[in-house]
Each structure stands twice: as C-alpha cells, then as structure tokens.
Design a protein around this motif. Structure first.
Motif, short mmCIF file in Angstrom:
data_model
loop_
_atom_site.label_atom_id
_atom_site.label_comp_id
_atom_site.label_asym_id
_atom_site.label_seq_id
_atom_site.Cartn_x
_atom_site.Cartn_y
_atom_site.Cartn_z
N LYS A 229 35.78 20.47 40.77
CA LYS A 229 37.22 20.63 40.84
C LYS A 229 37.53 22.12 40.97
O LYS A 229 36.83 22.98 40.43
N THR A 230 38.61 22.41 41.70
CA THR A 230 38.99 23.81 41.86
C THR A 230 39.59 24.33 40.56
O THR A 230 40.55 23.79 40.07
N GLU A 231 39.01 25.37 40.02
CA GLU A 231 39.52 25.98 38.80
C GLU A 231 39.88 27.44 39.01
O GLU A 231 40.70 27.99 38.29
N GLY B 53 39.75 15.11 59.38
CA GLY B 53 40.95 15.70 58.82
C GLY B 53 40.84 16.15 57.39
O GLY B 53 41.60 17.03 56.94
N TRP B 54 39.90 15.58 56.65
CA TRP B 54 39.72 15.97 55.24
C TRP B 54 38.50 16.86 55.05
O TRP B 54 38.12 17.17 53.93
N ASP C 16 44.27 24.36 50.88
CA ASP C 16 43.95 23.29 51.82
C ASP C 16 42.50 23.38 52.28
O ASP C 16 41.76 22.38 52.26
N LEU C 17 42.07 24.58 52.67
CA LEU C 17 40.69 24.74 53.11
C LEU C 17 39.72 24.50 51.96
O LEU C 17 38.66 23.88 52.14
N ASP C 18 40.07 24.95 50.76
CA ASP C 18 39.19 24.75 49.61
C ASP C 18 38.96 23.27 49.36
O ASP C 18 37.82 22.84 49.09
N SER C 19 40.00 22.46 49.46
CA SER C 19 39.83 21.02 49.22
C SER C 19 38.93 20.41 50.29
O SER C 19 38.12 19.52 49.99
N ALA D 283 33.54 18.49 51.94
CA ALA D 283 32.41 18.68 52.85
C ALA D 283 31.10 18.88 52.08
O ALA D 283 30.06 18.31 52.43
N GLU D 284 31.16 19.70 51.03
CA GLU D 284 29.96 19.92 50.22
C GLU D 284 29.51 18.62 49.56
O GLU D 284 28.31 18.29 49.55
#
Length: 414
Positions: free
Chosen positions: A54-56, A98-99, A65-68, A73-74
């Motif tokens: 999760k992004t912290e 798209g995701w 948006d790119l981080d998600s 992708a990872e």
C-alpha cells in the motif's frame, strides 16, 4: 496457443473473446484481482494476484495515479514470474493496460506477443478537457500538465506492445500516431440475438407494479450517476418532463459511486446532490413516478430496455457506453447527446434524435415528440437495430474480426 488475458476485473471487455478461445481448444488463462481463489470460468483458468504493498509515502498528487499503476504492475509481475517458474509460457498476452498491470510482463515472457485493449489516451485540449463549464479546473493552465502525466502508463505499454484494439474510432483516434497506426477498431460486440425487441416484455417495480410496453416508460442508464454521463443535465430536465408527461414512468439505472471524472464533495454523492437540487420543483405525486433502481441484474436490465418507450443517453466526449448499443439492439427510440463518440454511430432522425449535451429542454422536446409519435419511434428503433446487426453484432462481425486480429498478432515478430 497459450493465451494470457490481463484485466483487473476480468472478464470485463474480454467476456466473449476469452470464452470463445477457450471453447476452440486454446489454453486460456487470466490474471486478475477480481477473484481470491483460482477458478475456472467458461474454460478459462482464472488466477488471482494480490496487491503487494500500500502507498504510505508522501508524493506529489499528480503521481498517485502512476504509483497505483506501478503497484499493480509489480504485483502482477510477481504472480507472472511464479507462473513462469512453474512452467507456464504464453504465446499471446492480451491486456487491458489501463490499470498498469501488464507493464512488466514482457520482462517475464520476452517472446510473447502483446496486444493492448486501448480504451483511451488522455487528451488535454477541448473537448476532452474543459468540456463542461460547470466543472472548471482549479488552474486552467496547469490542469493539462496533470492530464499529460496520466499518459505515462500508456507510453510505457506502447514500448512493449505489438498491436492495439479499440472498440470505437473515437477512442482509437485519441492515441498518438506512433501507436494509432497499430490499433484496429473492432467493437466488443453486441449480442443482438439476446438483445431484441420483445412485445411481451415486463418490468416489475419494487412496489409490485408491473410495467409493460403499453406504459409510457422513459429510461436513463449509467454505470454510476455522475456528470460525465450527463446525470446533472437529465435531472434538471426531469421536472419539466414529469410535468408535461403525467403518465410517464421514469426508470433510472446506476450506482452511487464515481466511474469517471471528479468525485463529489466529501460525504455526498452526485446522485443525491442533483436530487436535492430539483426535488422541490417536483410534486410528490410526480416524484412517485421516478424510480431509482440502482444497479440491477442483467436480465432485468434487458427487460427494462425492452419496455422502454424512449431511452435517454448523454455523455461527455468519452468512452461510449455499452448500454447505448444494447438499447439500440432492443429497438429503443433513442434521444442522445450529439457528442463526438455518439455521432460515430448515431445520425439525427435516422436512428436516433440528437441534441446538444447541455440543452435539457431540447432533450425533453425530442422525448415528448417521440412519446407522441409511435411511427417515429418504430422507424428510429428499426434503423438503430439494423446498425447493430449489420455492424456491431457479436457473432457475425465483432468476434470474427477479433479472432482475425489475434491471429495476425500471433504471426508478428516477437
């Protein structure tokens, strides 16, 4: 062939294609977030993957948006690497990118051919941006910069993909020439055999009343009720429609969340915001004829389209809704916004009545004309269905073209 589909909400746009390929004897696999356990769906081996982190950390909001997408992708990459290590090797990777999920998959399988479902490239000029003056950007000069960054994901995928697929020319044409030349325009397909006119159709309301084609039913359908699909225009036109059509039953399909565009103010929904705006203009006896159905089962949705006397459809210049074509296949009489994606399929007074997106009065005028003119409704509905059968039919047109596209993809150099 071994064919791998990538879609966070599989089957999504691949629901017909993936099942047909499995039925033809191909080994079809899908990686998705939708399931928690490995399952078989219509012959497709559906494999789950989970989000790893999760992004912290704090970051620039334009990078969220790119981080998600990189996070997905990872996560998808790790699941794919495990499949590779267990001996799985796809010949084709078909991804809705798209995701971001497919971003690293050719690092796992460099010899696989990759085809992308190209839903949209984010353009920063009018009418793609600032189309609706009611929702101006916070900073008109800066907002295009934010939009440009949303295309990083597209460009990262262009470098690893062999070909693209878009359902409409409007969507394909949003992409830059460097990749547009690789995109084939083939619609997902409409099941015109299942979606057809039905004189005996009925729709049962929550209060037990059963509507038929003898009732004056007006329908409005969104995935979610929001401005991108003209919900605010529709609601502001509703008081007059109800006032001038005292027998009309208005059926509204759509959820309370957001599919596209800006979110409503904290703690509110677009649905309720516009109900609150117009409610005091509508007497209780008229409001009783407005039915918010939420999201309904697909068979009920088809019945709703089959009892519809006039179907209203509004959209920004954006991805065209399946529901419009499904209504056309059912020979509904359509009143729609004359925005670019709509104009690709609809022609005024040939297979629909078209109005300016922002002109709610014109929408009501056209709806009333059609409600009073059975011959016009029948004529427009007939020509609307003819287009669906001749150009957008699933089995005779779209699926064969999709299969040809995949065969061509498989023959491309790695």
């Amino acid at each position: 062939m071994n064919i791998l589909f990538i879609h966070q909400n599989f089957p999504g746009q691949f629901k017909h294609l993936a099942a047909v390929l499995a039925g033809q004897g191909h080994r079809v696999t899908a990686l998705t977030l939708r399931v928690k356990e490995r399952v078989n769906w219509k012959g497709v081996d559906v494999v789950p993957y989970g989000i790893l982190r999760k992004t912290e950390q704090k970051m620039h909001p334009w990078l969220l948006d790119l981080d998600s997408k990189v996070t997905r992708a990872e996560s998808c990459y790790v699941a794919a690497r495990k499949m590779r290590d267990q001996g799985y090797k796809p010949d084709l990777i078909i991804a809705h990118h798209g995701w971001g999920e497919a971003m690293f998959l050719r690092d796992v399988w460099p010899e696989a051919r990759m085809g992308l479902y190209c839903e949209l490239y984010h353009l920063s000029e009018y009418p793609h941006l600032t189309f609706d003056p009611e929702f101006p950007p916070r900073d008109a000069e800066m907002d295009p910069l934010r939009i440009r960054l949303k295309n990083i994901n597209n460009h990262l995928h262009f470098d690893i993909a062999h070909a693209g697929l878009s359902p409409t020319k409007f969507q394909a044409d949003t992409f830059p020439d460097v990749f547009r030349d690789k995109i084939s325009v083939i619609h997902d397909g409409i099941d015109t055999q299942a979606l057809t006119k039905n004189e005996g159709a009925t729709y049962k309301l929550e209060d037990g009343r059963v509507l038929t084609r003898d009732d004056e039913v007006v329908t409005f359908v969104n995935r979610n009720l929001e401005p991108y699909r003209g919900y605010h225009i529709f609601m502001r036109a509703l008081p007059r429609l109800l006032r001038e059509r005292p027998n009309a039953q208005v059926l509204v399909v759509g959820g309370d969340s957001v599919s596209y565009g800006a979110r409503p103010p904290q703690g509110k929904t677009w649905k309720q915001i516009y109900i609150d705006e117009v409610r005091d203009q509508i007497p209780d006896e008229d409001w009783a004829r407005v039915h918010f159905l939420g999201r309904i089962p697909y068979d009920s949705f088809v019945s709703l389209l089959q009892v519809s006397r006039v179907h209203l459809y509004l959209t920004y210049p954006f991805v065209l809704s399946w529901s419009l074509f499904e209504a056309m296949s059912c020979e509904a009489a359509i009143v729609a916004s004359s925005t670019l994606p709509v104009q690709e399929a609809l022609e005024h007074d040939h297979n629909a009545r078209l109005v300016d997106f922002f002109d709610g009065d014109a929408m009501v005028d056209q709806a009333i004309e059609l409600l009073e003119d059975e011959a016009a409704r029948a004529r427009l509905g007939k020509t609307a269905r003819e287009l669906m059968v001749e150009t957008y039919d699933l089995r005779s047109h779209c699926l064969p073209k999709q299969l040809e596209w995949m065969q061509a993809l498989s023959e491309m150099p790695a």
